[in-house]
Design a protein around this motif. Sequence first.
Motif, short mmCIF file in Angstrom:
data_model
loop_
_atom_site.label_atom_id
_atom_site.label_comp_id
_atom_site.label_asym_id
_atom_site.label_seq_id
_atom_site.Cartn_x
_atom_site.Cartn_y
_atom_site.Cartn_z
N LEU B 123 32.82 -30.72 3.60
CA LEU B 123 32.04 -29.55 3.16
C LEU B 123 32.22 -29.27 1.67
CD1 LEU B 123 31.93 -26.88 6.00
CD2 LEU B 123 30.37 -28.73 5.42
N ALA B 124 33.45 -29.48 1.15
CA ALA B 124 33.68 -29.24 -0.28
C ALA B 124 32.78 -30.15 -1.12
CB ALA B 124 35.15 -29.48 -0.63
N ALA B 125 32.69 -31.42 -0.71
CA ALA B 125 31.84 -32.38 -1.42
C ALA B 125 30.37 -31.96 -1.33
CB ALA B 125 32.03 -33.78 -0.85
N LEU B 126 29.99 -31.44 -0.15
CA LEU B 126 28.60 -30.98 0.01
C LEU B 126 28.31 -29.81 -0.93
CD1 LEU B 126 25.82 -30.53 1.31
CD2 LEU B 126 26.98 -29.29 3.16
N PHE B 127 29.25 -28.85 -1.00
CA PHE B 127 29.02 -27.67 -1.84
C PHE B 127 28.92 -28.08 -3.31
CE2 PHE B 127 31.38 -25.20 1.68
CZ PHE B 127 30.20 -25.11 2.41
N GLU B 128 29.74 -29.03 -3.72
CA GLU B 128 29.69 -29.53 -5.10
C GLU B 128 28.34 -30.23 -5.34
OE1 GLU B 128 33.25 -31.74 -6.19
OE2 GLU B 128 32.06 -32.65 -7.82
N ARG B 129 27.95 -31.06 -4.35
CA ARG B 129 26.71 -31.82 -4.46
C ARG B 129 25.50 -30.88 -4.54
NH1 ARG B 129 22.87 -33.75 -5.25
NH2 ARG B 129 21.61 -35.43 -4.37
N ALA B 130 25.53 -29.81 -3.70
CA ALA B 130 24.37 -28.92 -3.60
C ALA B 130 24.24 -28.02 -4.83
CB ALA B 130 24.47 -28.08 -2.33
N ASP B 132 24.64 -28.88 -7.99
CA ASP B 132 24.62 -29.71 -9.21
C ASP B 132 23.59 -29.20 -10.21
OD1 ASP B 132 22.27 -30.37 -7.98
OD2 ASP B 132 22.54 -32.55 -8.14
N GLY B 133 22.86 -28.14 -9.86
CA GLY B 133 21.88 -27.59 -10.78
C GLY B 133 20.48 -28.17 -10.58
N VAL B 134 20.38 -29.32 -9.92
CA VAL B 134 19.07 -29.94 -9.65
C VAL B 134 18.55 -29.49 -8.29
CG1 VAL B 134 17.79 -32.10 -9.48
CG2 VAL B 134 19.73 -31.93 -11.05
N VAL B 135 19.43 -29.49 -7.30
CA VAL B 135 19.04 -29.10 -5.94
C VAL B 135 18.61 -27.63 -5.91
CG1 VAL B 135 19.86 -28.76 -3.57
CG2 VAL B 135 20.58 -30.79 -4.87
N GLN B 136 17.42 -27.39 -5.32
CA GLN B 136 16.95 -26.00 -5.21
C GLN B 136 16.92 -25.52 -3.76
OE1 GLN B 136 13.17 -25.98 -7.26
NE2 GLN B 136 14.15 -26.71 -9.14
N GLU B 137 16.67 -26.49 -2.84
CA GLU B 137 16.59 -26.10 -1.43
C GLU B 137 17.50 -27.02 -0.60
OE1 GLU B 137 12.78 -26.62 0.37
OE2 GLU B 137 13.45 -25.92 2.33
N VAL B 138 18.30 -26.41 0.26
CA VAL B 138 19.12 -27.20 1.18
C VAL B 138 18.55 -27.01 2.58
CG1 VAL B 138 21.40 -27.46 2.23
CG2 VAL B 138 21.20 -27.05 -0.23
N ILE B 139 18.15 -28.13 3.20
CA ILE B 139 17.55 -28.08 4.53
C ILE B 139 18.60 -28.46 5.55
CG2 ILE B 139 15.76 -29.07 6.02
CD1 ILE B 139 14.37 -29.79 3.21
N LEU B 140 18.95 -27.57 6.45
CA LEU B 140 19.99 -27.85 7.44
C LEU B 140 19.38 -28.53 8.66
CD1 LEU B 140 21.92 -24.49 7.06
CD2 LEU B 140 22.46 -26.72 6.05
N ALA B 141 19.71 -29.80 8.83
CA ALA B 141 19.17 -30.57 9.96
C ALA B 141 20.30 -31.04 10.86
CB ALA B 141 18.35 -31.75 9.43
N THR B 142 21.32 -30.20 11.02
CA THR B 142 22.36 -30.51 12.01
C THR B 142 21.77 -30.30 13.40
OG1 THR B 142 23.12 -28.22 11.84
CG2 THR B 142 24.28 -29.84 10.49
N SER B 143 22.44 -30.84 14.41
CA SER B 143 21.91 -30.75 15.77
C SER B 143 21.86 -29.31 16.26
CB SER B 143 22.80 -31.55 16.73
OG SER B 143 22.77 -32.91 16.40
#
Lengths: 195, 195
Positions: B123-130, B132-143
């Motif tokens: 999750l820490a890596a995801l939060f850093e990745r999300a 990054d200033g480029v990502v505007q929308e995070v789409i949650l496609a977990t089950s």
Amino acid sequence: MSSESLDSLIEALRRLPGVGVKSASRMANHLLQHDRRGAQALAQALNAAVDRVGHCQRCHTFSDAPVCATCLDPQRDATRLCVVETPADQSALERSGAYRGLYFVLLGALSPLDGVGPHDIGLAALFERATDGVVQEVILATSFTAEGEATAFVIADTLKARGLAVTRLARGVPAGSELEYVDLSTLAHALVDRR
Amino acid sequence: MSSESLDSLIEALRRLPGVGVKSASRMANHLLQHDRRGAQALAQALNAAVDRVGHCQRCHTFSDAPVCATCLDPQRDATRLCVVETPADQSALERSGAYRGLYFVLLGALSPLDGVGPHDIGLAALFERATDGVVQEVILATSFTAEGEATAFVIADTLKARGLAVTRLARGVPAGSELEYVDLSTLAHALVDRR
């Protein structure tokens, strides 16, 4: 995903019988995500089996040694020889616990349409094996399919001419069946062979 | 049969998901009797996959290279990041053809009972990745399981607090379904989310 190695693994898994692209992909993902040791163990087992598993010289079943343990077992009744199509059929009979004689594994059944003739299923070797002077009864346990029946007929014909007792597995109602759901041809056979 | 190598192969095949002792035995017999080349190819593919398949540094999906082809593809919309549980889920979305953004693969879902915590699914890596200033929308496609929903909730909570747009895959009636056979919870959601 962009892994060529993963795609190749899925492709290779699809060669297993009964495995389609969905199962293959599930298997590959599982192995890589949760069980890389299992993947390595499977690779090793595959290579070992391909290297070591040959056919028993006497009965043609799968065997690591030139002659299999069943053929070498002095406890078994060498006067009886049971003819089956595959090592899997042999295993099934062994698990039934009802047979203590020896085996001959054809590794197939006669099927002229598929180009499978007497030579491909080792009929000459079977005839030699069955007429060794020790065998008194040959039990035909080929499948009850068109190919299995034809194969049983050809073997019975030849071996009876050489004076051997030849028997066939009984046909009848499977254990645990309700009569209502047994197919008619099986019922007819069960009636004819009643005892 | 008396082949230890064959028994070991059956044992190893049973580690595949969905393969019991009967299927494993059928697979082993098939490979040894009809497809020894396939067995060797499978062994090679398994070893190659274990050696080469790692995880993409950016999205954590399976990849032979340090960064996967999807993450490197300049044609993809880098402002959208879709969060999935597994590479298989990612493949399913790709096959739908409805998404052209990037991915983040958790390789699991939060499951305190099984000891799977935020660290295990990156999750820490995801939060850093999300962020990054480029990502505007995070789409949650977990089950849409208890674990997947909990994971989606935790991620949404954190990322919304950091000012990102967070969306969830729509719930509703599957394509091709007859309403009569759709479960009630799905129907209820489809009614609430009608458009």
